[in-house]
Design an enzyme around this catalytic site. Structure first.
Site, PDB file in Angstrom:
ATOM      1  N   ASP A   1      35.195  43.055  54.017  1.00 30.58           N
ATOM      2  CA  ASP A   1      35.816  41.897  53.571  1.00 30.58           C
ATOM      3  C   ASP A   1      34.881  40.781  52.319  1.00 30.58           C
ATOM      4  O   ASP A   1      32.820  41.909  52.472  1.00 30.58           O
ATOM      5  CB  ASP A   1      36.087  41.090  54.722  1.00 30.58           C
ATOM      6  CG  ASP A   1      35.319  39.466  54.080  1.00 30.58           C
ATOM      7  OD1 ASP A   1      35.250  39.031  53.298  1.00 30.58           O
ATOM      8  OD2 ASP A   1      35.335  38.517  55.341  1.00 30.58           O
TER       9      ASP A   1
ATOM     10  N   TYR B   1      36.825  26.834  43.410  1.00 35.36           N
ATOM     11  CA  TYR B   1      37.155  27.194  42.922  1.00 35.36           C
ATOM     12  C   TYR B   1      36.566  27.525  41.379  1.00 35.36           C
ATOM     13  O   TYR B   1      36.416  28.520  40.288  1.00 35.36           O
ATOM     14  CB  TYR B   1      39.160  27.726  42.568  1.00 35.36           C
ATOM     15  CG  TYR B   1      40.002  28.654  41.839  1.00 35.36           C
ATOM     16  CD1 TYR B   1      39.780  30.159  42.601  1.00 35.36           C
ATOM     17  CD2 TYR B   1      40.641  28.492  40.693  1.00 35.36           C
ATOM     18  CE1 TYR B   1      40.890  31.192  41.955  1.00 35.36           C
ATOM     19  CE2 TYR B   1      41.238  29.516  40.005  1.00 35.36           C
ATOM     20  CZ  TYR B   1      41.531  31.116  40.725  1.00 35.36           C
ATOM     21  OH  TYR B   1      41.889  31.857  40.178  1.00 35.36           O
TER      22      TYR B   1
ATOM     23  N   SER C   1      38.901  33.180  35.064  1.00 40.21           N
ATOM     24  CA  SER C   1      40.256  32.142  34.984  1.00 40.21           C
ATOM     25  C   SER C   1      39.560  31.417  33.825  1.00 40.21           C
ATOM     26  O   SER C   1      39.240  31.048  33.141  1.00 40.21           O
ATOM     27  CB  SER C   1      40.180  31.110  36.114  1.00 40.21           C
ATOM     28  OG  SER C   1      41.368  30.496  36.299  1.00 40.21           O
TER      29      SER C   1
ATOM     30  N   SER D   1      46.340  43.615  46.286  1.00 38.48           N
ATOM     31  CA  SER D   1      47.572  42.906  44.925  1.00 38.48           C
ATOM     32  C   SER D   1      47.492  42.469  43.743  1.00 38.48           C
ATOM     33  O   SER D   1      46.703  42.263  43.189  1.00 38.48           O
ATOM     34  CB  SER D   1      47.408  41.333  46.300  1.00 38.48           C
ATOM     35  OG  SER D   1      48.582  40.076  46.521  1.00 38.48           O
TER      36      SER D   1
ATOM     37  N   ALA E   1      33.364  28.226  40.729  1.00 35.02           N
ATOM     38  CA  ALA E   1      32.992  29.281  40.969  1.00 35.02           C
ATOM     39  C   ALA E   1      33.343  30.369  39.755  1.00 35.02           C
ATOM     40  O   ALA E   1      32.366  31.324  39.195  1.00 35.02           O
ATOM     41  CB  ALA E   1      33.825  29.983  42.472  1.00 35.02           C
ATOM     42  N   LYS E   2      34.048  30.167  39.371  1.00 35.13           N
ATOM     43  CA  LYS E   2      34.827  30.660  37.877  1.00 35.13           C
ATOM     44  C   LYS E   2      34.224  30.620  36.464  1.00 35.13           C
ATOM     45  O   LYS E   2      33.389  30.985  35.923  1.00 35.13           O
ATOM     46  CB  LYS E   2      36.085  30.552  37.730  1.00 35.13           C
ATOM     47  CG  LYS E   2      37.554  31.124  38.830  1.00 35.13           C
ATOM     48  CD  LYS E   2      37.260  32.438  38.998  1.00 35.13           C
ATOM     49  CE  LYS E   2      38.488  32.689  40.018  1.00 35.13           C
ATOM     50  NZ  LYS E   2      38.482  34.526  39.993  1.00 35.13           N
TER      51      LYS E   2
ATOM     52  N   GLY F   1      40.176  43.431  45.723  1.00 31.15           N
ATOM     53  CA  GLY F   1      41.234  42.648  45.853  1.00 31.15           C
ATOM     54  C   GLY F   1      42.458  43.617  44.587  1.00 31.15           C
ATOM     55  O   GLY F   1      43.527  42.972  44.188  1.00 31.15           O
ATOM     56  N   GLY F   2      42.539  44.764  45.414  1.00 30.63           N
ATOM     57  CA  GLY F   2      43.066  46.022  44.860  1.00 30.63           C
ATOM     58  C   GLY F   2      44.690  46.103  46.333  1.00 30.63           C
ATOM     59  O   GLY F   2      45.018  46.684  44.872  1.00 30.63           O
TER      60      GLY F   2
HETATM   61  N1  LIG Z   1      47.941  34.633  39.549  1.00 21.60           N
HETATM   62  C1  LIG Z   1      46.869  34.169  38.540  1.00 21.60           C
HETATM   63  O1  LIG Z   1      47.645  33.665  37.628  1.00 21.60           O
HETATM   64  C2  LIG Z   1      45.418  33.735  37.812  1.00 21.60           C
HETATM   65  C3  LIG Z   1      44.640  32.534  37.350  1.00 21.60           C
HETATM   66  C4  LIG Z   1      43.420  32.815  36.565  1.00 21.60           C
HETATM   67  C5  LIG Z   1      42.325  33.617  38.130  1.00 21.60           C
HETATM   68  N2  LIG Z   1      43.432  35.003  38.727  1.00 21.60           N
HETATM   69  C6  LIG Z   1      41.967  35.342  39.216  1.00 21.60           C
HETATM   70  O2  LIG Z   1      42.381  36.592  39.573  1.00 21.60           O
HETATM   71  C7  LIG Z   1      42.394  37.411  40.804  1.00 21.60           C
HETATM   72  C8  LIG Z   1      43.468  37.965  41.447  1.00 21.60           C
HETATM   73  O3  LIG Z   1      43.921  37.303  41.782  1.00 21.60           O
HETATM   74  P1  LIG Z   1      45.711  37.369  42.126  1.00 21.60           P
HETATM   75  O4  LIG Z   1      46.598  36.283  41.280  1.00 21.60           O
HETATM   76  O5  LIG Z   1      45.928  38.683  41.778  1.00 21.60           O
HETATM   77  O6  LIG Z   1      45.898  37.515  43.432  1.00 21.60           O
HETATM   78  P2  LIG Z   1      46.238  38.313  44.612  1.00 21.60           P
HETATM   79  O7  LIG Z   1      46.549  36.984  45.792  1.00 21.60           O
HETATM   80  O8  LIG Z   1      47.727  38.873  45.111  1.00 21.60           O
HETATM   81  O9  LIG Z   1      45.544  38.961  45.150  1.00 21.60           O
HETATM   82  C9  LIG Z   1      43.863  38.560  45.540  1.00 21.60           C
HETATM   83  C10 LIG Z   1      43.702  39.650  46.330  1.00 21.60           C
HETATM   84  O10 LIG Z   1      41.981  38.960  47.408  1.00 21.60           O
HETATM   85  C11 LIG Z   1      41.855  39.577  48.472  1.00 21.60           C
HETATM   86  N3  LIG Z   1      40.759  39.021  49.130  1.00 21.60           N
HETATM   87  C12 LIG Z   1      41.216  38.112  49.342  1.00 21.60           C
HETATM   88  N4  LIG Z   1      39.901  37.339  50.408  1.00 21.60           N
HETATM   89  C13 LIG Z   1      39.015  39.030  50.139  1.00 21.60           C
HETATM   90  C14 LIG Z   1      37.752  38.968  50.583  1.00 21.60           C
HETATM   91  N5  LIG Z   1      37.304  38.347  51.968  1.00 21.60           N
HETATM   92  N6  LIG Z   1      37.736  40.590  50.954  1.00 21.60           N
HETATM   93  C15 LIG Z   1      38.146  40.864  49.851  1.00 21.60           C
HETATM   94  N7  LIG Z   1      39.555  41.007  49.725  1.00 21.60           N
HETATM   95  C16 LIG Z   1      40.123  39.788  49.335  1.00 21.60           C
HETATM   96  C17 LIG Z   1      43.436  39.221  49.212  1.00 21.60           C
HETATM   97  O11 LIG Z   1      43.448  40.204  49.947  1.00 21.60           O
HETATM   98  C18 LIG Z   1      44.787  39.799  47.902  1.00 21.60           C
HETATM   99  O12 LIG Z   1      44.781  41.202  48.172  1.00 21.60           O
HETATM  100  C19 LIG Z   1      41.897  35.884  41.976  1.00 21.60           C
HETATM  101  O13 LIG Z   1      39.701  36.486  41.682  1.00 21.60           O
HETATM  102  C20 LIG Z   1      42.173  35.301  40.754  1.00 21.60           C
HETATM  103  O14 LIG Z   1      40.841  34.052  41.307  1.00 21.60           O
HETATM  104  C21 LIG Z   1      44.249  34.943  38.619  1.00 21.60           C
END
Ligand SMILES: NC(=O)c1ccc[n+]([C@@H]2O[C@H](COP(=O)([O-])OP(=O)(O)OC[C@H]3O[C@@H](n4cnc5c(N)ncnc54)[C@H](O)[C@@H]3O)[C@@H](O)[C@H]2O)c1
Length: 259
Positions: free
Chosen positions: A71, A163, A150, A23, A166-167, A20-21
């Site tokens: 993926d 979600y 999360s 974004s 999973a978390k 997820g690097g």
């Molecule tokens: N933003 C929040 O408030 C928040 C809160 C709690 C937990 N999280 C967790 O933090 C992590 C990052 O989330 P974020 O907010 O930066 O979201 P984001 O959407 O900015 O980043 C997630 C990234 O995961 C990638 N991704 C999705 N499916 C994929 C796959 N099958 N294979 C490879 N890459 C894949 C996406 O392309 C994206 O770049 C996630 O696990 C999310 O559940 C986020």
């Protein structure tokens, strides 16, 4: 164990794979690690954004940075990407699992496919990543993993059952893996972000208004991805040498709030 109190945020200096690097939190974590000199491999389903982000990191921080289209639902893709990463980075001694998606259809919206996708991305990938890099991490002292859980693991949310499940699983899996891997000197921890402003949360913030979320947060604001990246960096460093099997809640005071 070195008992002086010199700062060790950049140690070990081994390379780190961040899923997820491309974004949000994953990207901010990669930048934070690169800022203390650690090589990084950004894995993301968005291949061109991963490559672009890696190029920017290499340019601004002078570290080896690789961007790959992966993926994480696909075990063969993980195996292949591990080989490419091993060939490009000087070493791998850190893993950060940030790839994620969120379901929004509540109970009625759950399908066999969406269930399998959510569990494969958030949960199964943690095991596959560790299997792929186990020998590398064993070889390098101070190796560690951070998996993203999360506050939803604790605060059940009816909108996103996959979600949320999973978390919750991430927290339990981290405790099991930390037990197994301690004997190899590998630490495993979970980070539980609260409301962090990223492309994942922006649609909800836009639809419901920021105040809907901020009124219950003690610090009265969304967090920034960098505020998670800094804690991820700490957990992967020798600053956290006695931290394993832990959940780090970084939520500005959200799960504790009675507001
Ligand atoms: N933003 C929040 O408030 C928040 C809160 C709690 C937990 N999280 C967790 O933090 C992590 C990052 O989330 P974020 O907010 O930066 O979201 P984001 O959407 O900015 O980043 C997630 C990234 O995961 C990638 N991704 C999705 N499916 C994929 C796959 N099958 N294979 C490879 N890459 C894949 C996406 O392309 C994206 O770049 C996630 O696990 C999310 O559940 C986020």
């Amino acid at each position: 164990m070195n008992m002086d109190l010199q700062p060790r945020l950049g140690q070990p200096g081994t390379g780190v794979v961040i899923t997820g690097g491309a974004s949000g939190i994953g990207l901010a974590s990669a930048r934070a690690l690169a800022a203390v000199g650690r090589p990084v491999a950004l894995w993301d389903i968005q291949e061109s954004r991963a490559a672009q982000a890696a190029a920017e990191i290499a340019e601004s921080h002078g570290v080896v940075a690789l961007g790959l289209g992966v993926d994480v639902r696909d075990p063969a893709a993980i195996t292949l990407a591990a080989e490419e990463t091993r060939a490009a980075l000087p070493s791998v001694g850190g893993l950060v699992h940030c790839a994620g998606i969120v379901d929004t259809g509540s109970l009625e919206g759950v399908t066999i496919e969406s269930w399998d996708d959510g569990i494969a991305i958030h949960l199964r990938a943690i095991v596959l990543l560790l299997q792929a890099f186990l020998e590398d991490m064993r070889r390098h002292p101070g190796s560690a993993m951070v998996a993203t859980a999360s506050i939803n693991a604790t605060l059940g949310n009816g909108v996103n059952p996959i979600y949320t499940a999973a978390k919750g699983g991430v927290l339990s899996l981290v405790r099991s893996l930390a037990d197994r891997l301690a004997r190899d000197g590998i630490r495993v921890n979970a980070i539980s972000p609260g409301m962090i402003m990223t492309p994942m949360t922006k649609p909800a913030a836009d639809a419901l208004g920021r105040d809907y979320f901020e009124k219950r947060i003690l610090l009265e604001r969304f967090g920034e991805p960098e505020e998670i990246g800094r804690v991820v960096r700490f957990l992967l460093s020798e600053e956290a040498s006695y931290v394993t099997a832990a959940e780090f809640i970084v939520d500005g005071g959200n799960v504790s709030s009675q507001r």
